[in-house]
Design a protein around this motif. Structure first.
Motif, short mmCIF file in Angstrom:
data_model
loop_
_atom_site.label_atom_id
_atom_site.label_comp_id
_atom_site.label_asym_id
_atom_site.label_seq_id
_atom_site.Cartn_x
_atom_site.Cartn_y
_atom_site.Cartn_z
N PHE A 74 8.55 -1.32 -12.21
CA PHE A 74 7.55 -2.20 -12.80
C PHE A 74 7.01 -1.58 -14.08
O PHE A 74 7.08 -0.36 -14.26
CB PHE A 74 6.36 -2.40 -11.84
N ASP A 75 6.43 -2.41 -14.94
CA ASP A 75 5.76 -1.89 -16.14
C ASP A 75 4.57 -1.03 -15.74
O ASP A 75 4.28 -0.02 -16.37
CB ASP A 75 5.30 -3.03 -17.05
N GLU A 76 3.88 -1.43 -14.68
CA GLU A 76 2.74 -0.68 -14.14
C GLU A 76 2.89 -0.62 -12.62
O GLU A 76 3.16 -1.65 -11.99
CB GLU A 76 1.41 -1.36 -14.48
N PRO A 77 2.69 0.56 -12.02
CA PRO A 77 2.81 0.65 -10.56
C PRO A 77 1.67 -0.07 -9.84
O PRO A 77 0.61 -0.30 -10.42
CB PRO A 77 2.76 2.16 -10.29
N ILE A 78 1.92 -0.39 -8.60
CA ILE A 78 0.86 -0.87 -7.71
C ILE A 78 0.30 0.40 -7.06
O ILE A 78 0.99 1.04 -6.26
CB ILE A 78 1.39 -1.85 -6.66
N LEU A 79 -0.88 0.77 -7.44
CA LEU A 79 -1.44 2.05 -7.02
C LEU A 79 -1.80 2.08 -5.54
O LEU A 79 -2.19 1.06 -4.96
CB LEU A 79 -2.67 2.39 -7.86
N ALA A 80 -1.67 3.25 -4.96
CA ALA A 80 -2.01 3.44 -3.56
C ALA A 80 -3.44 3.00 -3.29
O ALA A 80 -3.73 2.37 -2.26
CB ALA A 80 -1.83 4.90 -3.17
N SER A 81 -4.35 3.28 -4.21
CA SER A 81 -5.75 2.89 -4.01
C SER A 81 -5.90 1.38 -3.92
O SER A 81 -6.72 0.87 -3.15
CB SER A 81 -6.63 3.46 -5.13
N ASP A 82 -5.10 0.63 -4.68
CA ASP A 82 -5.14 -0.83 -4.61
C ASP A 82 -4.58 -1.32 -3.28
O ASP A 82 -5.09 -2.28 -2.70
CB ASP A 82 -4.37 -1.46 -5.77
N LEU A 83 -3.54 -0.67 -2.80
CA LEU A 83 -2.96 -1.05 -1.51
C LEU A 83 -3.92 -0.74 -0.37
O LEU A 83 -4.11 -1.56 0.53
CB LEU A 83 -1.63 -0.32 -1.29
N GLN A 84 -4.56 0.42 -0.42
CA GLN A 84 -5.49 0.81 0.64
C GLN A 84 -6.73 -0.07 0.69
O GLN A 84 -7.37 -0.19 1.73
CB GLN A 84 -5.89 2.28 0.49
N ALA A 85 -7.04 -0.73 -0.41
CA ALA A 85 -8.20 -1.62 -0.45
C ALA A 85 -7.94 -2.93 0.30
O ALA A 85 -8.88 -3.66 0.60
CB ALA A 85 -8.58 -1.92 -1.90
N VAL A 86 -6.68 -3.20 0.61
CA VAL A 86 -6.32 -4.41 1.35
C VAL A 86 -6.25 -4.03 2.83
O VAL A 86 -5.44 -3.18 3.22
CB VAL A 86 -4.96 -4.97 0.86
N ALA A 87 -7.08 -4.65 3.64
CA ALA A 87 -7.19 -4.28 5.05
C ALA A 87 -5.83 -4.24 5.75
O ALA A 87 -5.54 -3.30 6.49
CB ALA A 87 -8.13 -5.23 5.78
N GLU A 88 -4.98 -5.23 5.51
CA GLU A 88 -3.68 -5.29 6.18
C GLU A 88 -2.73 -4.18 5.77
O GLU A 88 -1.73 -3.94 6.43
CB GLU A 88 -2.98 -6.64 5.90
N LEU A 89 -3.05 -3.49 4.68
CA LEU A 89 -2.15 -2.44 4.16
C LEU A 89 -2.72 -1.04 4.29
O LEU A 89 -2.04 -0.06 3.98
CB LEU A 89 -1.82 -2.73 2.69
N SER A 90 -3.92 -0.91 4.78
CA SER A 90 -4.58 0.40 4.80
C SER A 90 -3.92 1.41 5.73
O SER A 90 -4.11 2.61 5.57
CB SER A 90 -6.06 0.24 5.18
N MET A 91 -3.11 0.94 6.67
CA MET A 91 -2.45 1.86 7.61
C MET A 91 -0.94 1.90 7.43
O MET A 91 -0.20 2.18 8.37
CB MET A 91 -2.79 1.46 9.05
N LEU A 92 -0.46 1.66 6.22
CA LEU A 92 0.98 1.75 5.96
C LEU A 92 1.49 3.13 6.34
O LEU A 92 0.76 4.13 6.24
CB LEU A 92 1.29 1.49 4.49
N GLU A 93 2.74 3.19 6.73
CA GLU A 93 3.33 4.46 7.14
C GLU A 93 3.25 5.52 6.04
O GLU A 93 3.05 6.70 6.32
CB GLU A 93 4.78 4.25 7.57
N VAL A 94 3.38 5.12 4.77
CA VAL A 94 3.31 6.11 3.68
C VAL A 94 1.94 6.76 3.60
O VAL A 94 1.81 7.86 3.06
CB VAL A 94 3.70 5.50 2.31
#
Length: 139
Positions: A92-112
């Motif tokens: 991507f031109d800009e990454p989707i940052l971990a902090s943005d992913l963690q702010a989404v409740a459904e994604l806060s417990m991703l394996e990474v």
């Protein structure tokens, strides 16, 4: 015997992790795509990998850690002293940052987030993949 979490029905996308302390990101960023082959562990997950399945490119150990690209597997894992799988991943031109992913409740417990040191491949389930797909840049 413990049931395995990943099946064809639960898999959303594979996650290939790249540690820039071990793999130079600069040539990939310049090319706009990740390298074509990635090391994967010799385990049951690897045996579930198949051409055409979606894959996310996760950059760890970086101030801008997160999802830097997405694409597809282009082959089945190849056994050897170090198993490898082929991919076609556009950055991507800009990454989707971990902090943005963690702010989404459904994604806060991703394996990474739960097991960041785990070897490739990691994965996201189908419900997390549905949320992440909405966050991906339009092509």
């Amino acid at each position: 015997m413990t049931a395995r979490a990943i099946t064809d029905q639960t898999l959303g996308a594979w996650v290939i992790k790249c540690n820039p302390r071990k793999t130079d990101l600069a040539p990939m960023v310049e090319a706009g795509r990740a390298q074509d082959n990635w090391c994967v562990a010799n385990n049951y997950r690897t045996r579930l990998m198949a051409p055409g399945q979606p894959v996310l490119f996760w950059v760890s150990s970086h101030p801008r850690r997160g999802i830097w690209g997405a694409g597809r597997l282009t082959g089945t894992p190849v056994p050897g002293p170090q198993w490898k799988v082929s991919t076609d991943i556009t950055l991507f031109d800009e990454p989707i940052l971990a902090s943005d992913l963690q702010a989404v409740a459904e994604l806060s417990m991703l394996e990474v987030f739960r097991s960041p040191q785990q070897s490739n491949p990691s994965w996201v389930d189908a419900s997390a993949w549905a949320v992440i797909r909405q966050m991906l840049p339009l092509e």
